[in-house]
Design a protein around this motif. Structure first.
Motif: not given
Length: 146
Positions: A13-27, A35-43
């Motif tokens: 929902r938040r802009r920072a979460e979207f930006t993190a997916c765009y910058e660090r996620g796999r495209r 489709l951007f996929v970003l693994p989450r740190e908290h299991v």
């Protein structure tokens, strides 16, 4: 009916979460989407999905239809989504002009989700190899190469 809901805790929902997916996620690319996929740190966290449909796609009616189709796909195929990851689907510019329906969205995303799942299993098999002694790394690479 609760299985088909799309509650807040499973959405990006938040802009920072979207930006993190765009910058660090796999495209990953399809004909109509990125489709951007970003693994989450908290299991313990569940898989979250988000979507971005800009005005370049079309007017409000077209954009809302694309978002409804994406939400419906993510709801119906939630069991195939990667575990503990953030997914952001971005509609490409020409998406609104085509006759897009749920079957077409499914045809684009299902092979992509299978590819992501295969990649995830391969990454899990390689965990810890870089920290092992050199002889063990070489042995692991030789075993995988066969």
């Amino acid at each position: 009916m609760s299985r088909l809901t799309f509650p807040r805790h499973v959405r990006v929902r938040r802009r920072a979460e979207f930006t993190a997916c765009y910058e660090r996620g796999r495209r990953y690319h399809t004909e109509h989407f990125l489709l951007f996929v970003l693994p989450r740190e908290h299991v313990g966290d569940c898989t979250r999905t988000g979507m971005a449909v800009s005005r370049k796609v079309g007017n409000a009616v077209v954009r809302n239809r694309v978002k409804r189709l994406l939400r419906e796909f993510f709801r119906l195929h939630s069991d195939l989504l990667p575990v503990h990851a953030d997914l952001v689907a971005v509609a490409k510019r020409h998406t609104g002009g085509d006759a897009l329906d749920l079957s077409r969205v499914t045809a684009e995303f299902l092979p992509l989700l299978r590819r992501i799942a295969r990649r995830g299993r391969a990454a899990d098999a390689c965990d810890g190899i870089e920290n092992a002694p050199r002889a063990e790394r070489l042995r692991a690479v030789a075993v995988r190469g066969r």
